[in-house]
Every structure is written in structure tokens, then in C-alpha cells.
Design a protein around this motif. Structure first.
Motif, PDB file in Angstrom:
ATOM      1  N   SER A  30      15.683  -5.331 -30.469  1.00  0.00           N
ATOM      2  CA  SER A  30      14.738  -5.866 -31.452  1.00  0.00           C
ATOM      3  C   SER A  30      14.730  -7.385 -31.382  1.00  0.00           C
ATOM      4  O   SER A  30      15.649  -8.015 -30.867  1.00  0.00           O
ATOM      5  CB  SER A  30      15.140  -5.406 -32.854  1.00  0.00           C
ATOM      6  OG  SER A  30      16.420  -5.905 -33.185  1.00  0.00           O
ATOM      7  N   GLY A  31      13.636  -7.945 -31.896  1.00  0.00           N
ATOM      8  CA  GLY A  31      13.540  -9.405 -31.881  1.00  0.00           C
ATOM      9  C   GLY A  31      14.636 -10.062 -32.687  1.00  0.00           C
ATOM     10  O   GLY A  31      15.145 -11.122 -32.326  1.00  0.00           O
ATOM     11  N   GLU A  32      15.057  -9.398 -33.766  1.00  0.00           N
ATOM     12  CA  GLU A  32      16.122  -9.975 -34.598  1.00  0.00           C
ATOM     13  C   GLU A  32      17.441 -10.030 -33.848  1.00  0.00           C
ATOM     14  O   GLU A  32      18.180 -11.012 -33.929  1.00  0.00           O
ATOM     15  CB  GLU A  32      16.279  -9.138 -35.867  1.00  0.00           C
ATOM     16  CG  GLU A  32      17.321  -9.671 -36.842  1.00  0.00           C
ATOM     17  CD  GLU A  32      17.449  -8.799 -38.072  1.00  0.00           C
ATOM     18  OE1 GLU A  32      18.336  -9.074 -38.893  1.00  0.00           O
ATOM     19  OE2 GLU A  32      16.651  -7.854 -38.211  1.00  0.00           O
ATOM     20  N   GLY A  33      17.732  -8.963 -33.077  1.00  0.00           N
ATOM     21  CA  GLY A  33      18.972  -8.961 -32.294  1.00  0.00           C
ATOM     22  C   GLY A  33      18.982 -10.017 -31.212  1.00  0.00           C
ATOM     23  O   GLY A  33      20.004 -10.652 -30.952  1.00  0.00           O
ATOM     24  N   GLN A  34      17.835 -10.235 -30.580  1.00  0.00           N
ATOM     25  CA  GLN A  34      17.755 -11.262 -29.551  1.00  0.00           C
ATOM     26  C   GLN A  34      17.955 -12.648 -30.134  1.00  0.00           C
ATOM     27  O   GLN A  34      18.638 -13.494 -29.555  1.00  0.00           O
ATOM     28  CB  GLN A  34      16.398 -11.166 -28.843  1.00  0.00           C
ATOM     29  CG  GLN A  34      16.244  -9.929 -27.972  1.00  0.00           C
ATOM     30  CD  GLN A  34      14.892  -9.881 -27.283  1.00  0.00           C
ATOM     31  OE1 GLN A  34      14.028 -10.703 -27.555  1.00  0.00           O
ATOM     32  NE2 GLN A  34      14.712  -8.906 -26.405  1.00  0.00           N
ATOM     33  N   VAL A  35      17.349 -12.880 -31.302  1.00  0.00           N
ATOM     34  CA  VAL A  35      17.519 -14.190 -31.942  1.00  0.00           C
ATOM     35  C   VAL A  35      18.979 -14.427 -32.306  1.00  0.00           C
ATOM     36  O   VAL A  35      19.535 -15.512 -32.089  1.00  0.00           O
ATOM     37  CB  VAL A  35      16.617 -14.288 -33.186  1.00  0.00           C
ATOM     38  CG1 VAL A  35      16.929 -15.556 -33.973  1.00  0.00           C
ATOM     39  CG2 VAL A  35      15.148 -14.272 -32.787  1.00  0.00           C
ATOM     40  N   LEU A  36      19.643 -13.372 -32.831  1.00  0.00           N
ATOM     41  CA  LEU A  36      21.053 -13.502 -33.197  1.00  0.00           C
ATOM     42  C   LEU A  36      21.922 -13.738 -31.971  1.00  0.00           C
ATOM     43  O   LEU A  36      22.868 -14.540 -32.004  1.00  0.00           O
ATOM     44  CB  LEU A  36      21.503 -12.241 -33.928  1.00  0.00           C
ATOM     45  CG  LEU A  36      22.958 -12.227 -34.432  1.00  0.00           C
ATOM     46  CD1 LEU A  36      23.184 -13.360 -35.424  1.00  0.00           C
ATOM     47  CD2 LEU A  36      23.283 -10.882 -35.063  1.00  0.00           C
ATOM     48  N   ASN A  37      21.592 -13.057 -30.858  1.00  0.00           N
ATOM     49  CA  ASN A  37      22.356 -13.239 -29.620  1.00  0.00           C
ATOM     50  C   ASN A  37      22.219 -14.664 -29.097  1.00  0.00           C
ATOM     51  O   ASN A  37      23.207 -15.298 -28.699  1.00  0.00           O
ATOM     52  CB  ASN A  37      21.864 -12.236 -28.585  1.00  0.00           C
ATOM     53  CG  ASN A  37      22.817 -12.111 -27.407  1.00  0.00           C
ATOM     54  OD1 ASN A  37      23.965 -12.533 -27.484  1.00  0.00           O
ATOM     55  ND2 ASN A  37      22.342 -11.550 -26.322  1.00  0.00           N
ATOM     56  N   PHE A  39      21.427 -17.298 -30.835  1.00  0.00           N
ATOM     57  CA  PHE A  39      22.071 -18.217 -31.787  1.00  0.00           C
ATOM     58  C   PHE A  39      23.586 -18.234 -31.611  1.00  0.00           C
ATOM     59  O   PHE A  39      24.214 -19.299 -31.598  1.00  0.00           O
ATOM     60  CB  PHE A  39      21.714 -17.799 -33.214  1.00  0.00           C
ATOM     61  CG  PHE A  39      22.380 -18.623 -34.271  1.00  0.00           C
ATOM     62  CD1 PHE A  39      21.934 -19.903 -34.568  1.00  0.00           C
ATOM     63  CD2 PHE A  39      23.472 -18.126 -34.980  1.00  0.00           C
ATOM     64  CE1 PHE A  39      22.552 -20.666 -35.544  1.00  0.00           C
ATOM     65  CE2 PHE A  39      24.095 -18.888 -35.951  1.00  0.00           C
ATOM     66  CZ  PHE A  39      23.634 -20.155 -36.238  1.00  0.00           C
ATOM     67  N   SER A  40      24.194 -17.036 -31.441  1.00  0.00           N
ATOM     68  CA  SER A  40      25.652 -16.977 -31.283  1.00  0.00           C
ATOM     69  C   SER A  40      26.093 -17.643 -29.984  1.00  0.00           C
ATOM     70  O   SER A  40      27.089 -18.372 -29.957  1.00  0.00           O
ATOM     71  CB  SER A  40      26.118 -15.518 -31.302  1.00  0.00           C
ATOM     72  OG  SER A  40      25.514 -14.785 -30.250  1.00  0.00           O
ATOM     73  N   HIS A  41      25.341 -17.432 -28.904  1.00  0.00           N
ATOM     74  CA  HIS A  41      25.679 -18.088 -27.646  1.00  0.00           C
ATOM     75  C   HIS A  41      25.511 -19.608 -27.756  1.00  0.00           C
ATOM     76  O   HIS A  41      26.312 -20.361 -27.192  1.00  0.00           O
ATOM     77  CB  HIS A  41      24.808 -17.545 -26.511  1.00  0.00           C
ATOM     78  CG  HIS A  41      25.273 -16.228 -25.972  1.00  0.00           C
ATOM     79  ND1 HIS A  41      25.069 -15.044 -26.633  1.00  0.00           N
ATOM     80  CD2 HIS A  41      25.957 -15.905 -24.837  1.00  0.00           C
ATOM     81  CE1 HIS A  41      25.588 -14.049 -25.925  1.00  0.00           C
ATOM     82  NE2 HIS A  41      26.133 -14.542 -24.833  1.00  0.00           N
ATOM     83  N   GLY A  42      24.498 -20.033 -28.469  1.00  0.00           N
ATOM     84  CA  GLY A  42      24.312 -21.474 -28.656  1.00  0.00           C
ATOM     85  C   GLY A  42      25.457 -22.102 -29.431  1.00  0.00           C
ATOM     86  O   GLY A  42      25.932 -23.195 -29.083  1.00  0.00           O
ATOM     87  N   VAL A  43      25.918 -21.413 -30.478  1.00  0.00           N
ATOM     88  CA  VAL A  43      27.051 -21.927 -31.257  1.00  0.00           C
ATOM     89  C   VAL A  43      28.308 -21.997 -30.400  1.00  0.00           C
ATOM     90  O   VAL A  43      29.080 -22.971 -30.463  1.00  0.00           O
ATOM     91  CB  VAL A  43      27.284 -21.045 -32.493  1.00  0.00           C
ATOM     92  CG1 VAL A  43      28.577 -21.436 -33.205  1.00  0.00           C
ATOM     93  CG2 VAL A  43      26.113 -21.171 -33.470  1.00  0.00           C
ATOM     94  N   LEU A  44      28.545 -20.980 -29.565  1.00  0.00           N
ATOM     95  CA  LEU A  44      29.725 -20.975 -28.703  1.00  0.00           C
ATOM     96  C   LEU A  44      29.661 -22.099 -27.669  1.00  0.00           C
ATOM     97  O   LEU A  44      30.676 -22.732 -27.363  1.00  0.00           O
ATOM     98  CB  LEU A  44      29.853 -19.622 -27.995  1.00  0.00           C
ATOM     99  CG  LEU A  44      30.225 -18.426 -28.881  1.00  0.00           C
ATOM    100  CD1 LEU A  44      30.225 -17.147 -28.072  1.00  0.00           C
ATOM    101  CD2 LEU A  44      31.578 -18.636 -29.539  1.00  0.00           C
ATOM    102  N   ILE A  45      28.473 -22.350 -27.129  1.00  0.00           N
ATOM    103  CA  ILE A  45      28.329 -23.436 -26.158  1.00  0.00           C
ATOM    104  C   ILE A  45      28.592 -24.787 -26.809  1.00  0.00           C
ATOM    105  O   ILE A  45      29.295 -25.648 -26.254  1.00  0.00           O
ATOM    106  CB  ILE A  45      26.925 -23.390 -25.529  1.00  0.00           C
ATOM    107  CG1 ILE A  45      26.781 -22.146 -24.639  1.00  0.00           C
ATOM    108  CG2 ILE A  45      26.655 -24.651 -24.708  1.00  0.00           C
ATOM    109  CD1 ILE A  45      25.385 -21.941 -24.098  1.00  0.00           C
ATOM    110  N   ILE A  46      28.041 -24.994 -28.009  1.00  0.00           N
ATOM    111  CA  ILE A  46      28.271 -26.253 -28.721  1.00  0.00           C
ATOM    112  C   ILE A  46      29.753 -26.423 -29.039  1.00  0.00           C
ATOM    113  O   ILE A  46      30.330 -27.514 -28.886  1.00  0.00           O
ATOM    114  CB  ILE A  46      27.420 -26.306 -29.997  1.00  0.00           C
ATOM    115  CG1 ILE A  46      25.928 -26.348 -29.628  1.00  0.00           C
ATOM    116  CG2 ILE A  46      27.780 -27.514 -30.847  1.00  0.00           C
ATOM    117  CD1 ILE A  46      25.009 -26.259 -30.823  1.00  0.00           C
TER     118      ILE A  46
END
Length: 305
Positions: A30-37, A39-46
Motif C-alpha cells: 500500500s502507499g502508506e507502507g511505502q511512505v513509512l518504509n 521515512f524509516s530508511h531516511g531516518v536511519l541514513i540521517i
């Protein structure tokens, strides 16, 4: 004579082929799951950038001159100035601080794991009056702020003649690390199969032999995990040695780094300071890189049976 030609019998019909059911369509995310994925990867990279970048900058600064550190802090060194490391190791007495830290942390780590594993095994495997009381007593030790015990601990160590000694600091480190070690290993020993210990007892093994030769090797992932946590806490400990270890000959790395930083107001040896900082940091990084698999295995052991 009439002859009747019997027609050949028709072959028996086999079972009708069963039509294969179409494979279920794979549900798309779902689009919501992709957005969450994302976002979580972006936070981990930062988070990785915030952690790794200062470490790399400190390593880079340890090979630069003082002028280049102040004038061009983000540029690469013109060449590797290994004299910064030799100066910090000899002139700043980092070698003495490093030796004292290895002795204190090494002995306290062995004592913590030995005593903590023995106490945790008894609390996890034996039922006796006061079992829960002792377990929650260790849990209460985790919530007690060490800063509240510094003054009475100072006088107790002074009266026992353990002040400004390595063995005195080792005993304090062990007492400081035992609550968390017992808490962690008690849960780990409960997750181990009891049938192995029962089989050893049936074969004639004593409780001591069962613990050291059967159960302790099975608890290796948990021992490594809690050992890494205790190593990090004891290696970076500053408050306890500052209060209980005022002898300049027995200073540990955390005290030596503070002494080296205070001397910068008179000497301005920033390259030596960064070299000493990287020296203190390398053993911690090496320990985690070597035992990272065992740390993850120890943290996840017992989650799935």
C-alpha cells in the motif's frame, strides 16, 4: 457358422485433468507502507551520518597539523602525520593511561561476567526462599543513581585502604556492573532448555560441573552481549575514577583525555588531542565490529522457541 466379431473394448477413461487454480496475485504494498518504509530508511541514513561523520572527522584531524585543523578543518590532510600519535602516546602519557585502563577494565569484566553468571544461574534455575527478593534487589540496584553513593563510597574505600588503587577500582566496577549483568543473564538462562542440565545431572555431574561445562558454554551469546555492554560502560567510565582514583600514576583513559584537553589552553596541541581521542575510541569500535554477530544473537536468543 456365424461368427460375431466383438469390437475391441474402449480403453478406460482416466480421471479428468484437474484445472490448476490460478496463483494468487501478490498484493502490492500500500502507499502508506511505502511512505513509512521510505521515512524509516531516511531516518536511519540521517542517524548514520550523524554518528559516522564526527568519527571520521576525528580520525582525519588526528593526522593533520594544528594549523590545518584550525584553518581548513574539513579538508583532507596534506600527508599522514604519524608524529601526532607518537607524541600523544609518549609525551601525553597515553601509554600509561591505556595500560591502566586495560588492566582495570579487563579484570573487572572477567569478575563481572563470572559472578554475574553464577548469580543469574542460581536465580533462574533454583527455587528457594528469598529468590524473588534477591532478584528484585539486583533490579533495584539498576535504578539507584551512582552519584548518590559517591560520598559514602569514598569514605568506605578510604577506610578499607582501597582508595587510589587499581584493585579497589576493579571491585567498584564489578559492583557497579553486577545489577544489569544479573538482570540480563537471568532472563537468558531461563530461555535455555532444562533437559540438557537434567541429563548432565543424571550422568552424575555436580551442580558446579553442570554450570561450568554445560550451561555456561550454552550461554555464550548472552555472555558476549552483556560483556560488550559492560565493556563500553567501564571503558568510558569517568565519574567513578575521578572520585576514587586521584593518583596520577593510576589514571585511566577518560581521566587522561580530560587532562590532555585541559592542557590545550597552554600548549594548543590539538592534533595530539585528537590522536589520543582516536586511541581511546579504537578498542571500543574493534570490540563491536568483531562481536557484532554475537551481540545480535544474544539479544534475540529466547525470543522464538
Amino acid at each position: 457358422m456365424k461368427t460375431t466379431d466383438t469390437p475391441p473394448a474402449a480403453p478406460a477413461a482416466g480421471p479428468a485433468p484437474v484445472a490448476k487454480a490460478p496463483a494468487p496475485a501478490v498484493k502490492e504494498k500500500s502507499g502508506e507502507g511505502q511512505v513509512l518504509n521510505v521515512f524509516s530508511h531516511g531516518v536511519l541514513i540521517i542517524w548514520a551520518i550523524l554518528v559516522v561523520l564526527p568519527l571520521l572527522w576525528a580520525v582525519m584531524a588526528s593526522f593533520k597539523t594544528d594549523d590545518s585543523i584550525l584553518s581548513t578543518p574539513w579538508s583532507l590532510p596534506d600527508k599522514l602525520h604519524f608524529e601526532n600519535w607518537s607524541r600523544a602516546w609518549s609525551q601525553a602519557h597515553m601509554s600509561d593511561y591505556f595500560f591502566n585502563t586495560v588492566v582495570v577494565v579487563g579484570c573487572s569484566l572477567v569478575g563481572t561476567l563470572l559472578l554475574g553468571s553464577m548469580a543469574a544461574y542460581v536465580l533462574a534455575r533454583f527455587d528457594f526462599p528469598g529468590n524473588r527478593f534477591l532478584y528484585y534487589l539486583f533490579i533495584g540496584g539498576m535504578s539507584f543513581p551512582i552519584i548518590l553513593a559517591l560520598v559514602p563510597l569514598f569514605f568506605v574505600m578510604n577506610n578499607m585502604g582501597l582508595l587510589n588503587t587499581r584493585h579497589g577500582l576493579i571491585m567498584v566496577y564489578i559492583a557497579y556492573s553486577l545489577p544489569f549483568t544479573v538482570f540480563f543473564l537471568t532472563s537468558f538462562f531461563r530461555s535455555l532448555p532444562s533437559s540438557v542440565a537434567e541429563a548432565a545431572m543424571i550422568d552424575g555431574a555436580s551442580h558446579t560441573r553442570t554450570f561450568f561445562q554445560v550451561m555456561l558454554p550454552m550461554a555464550k551469546p548472552g555472555l558476549i552481549s552483556v560483556g560488550i555492554f559492560n565493556f563500553l560502560g567501564q571503558w568510558n567510565q569517568y565519574m567513578l575514577p575521578t572520585v576514587l582514583n586521584t593518583d596520577p600514576n593510576h589514571r585511566v583513559l577518560s581521566q587522561g583525555l580530560v587532562e590532555l584537553a585541559n592542557s590545550q589552553g597552554y600548549k594548543g596541541d590539538w592534533s595530539g588531542l585528537f590522536a589520543g581521542l582516536v586511541m581511546a575510541m579504537l578498542p571500543v569500535l574493534a570490540a563491536y565490529i568483531i562481536f557484532q554477530r554475537q551481540v545480535v544473537a544474544g539479544l534475540t536468543a529466547g525470543a522464538v522457541k
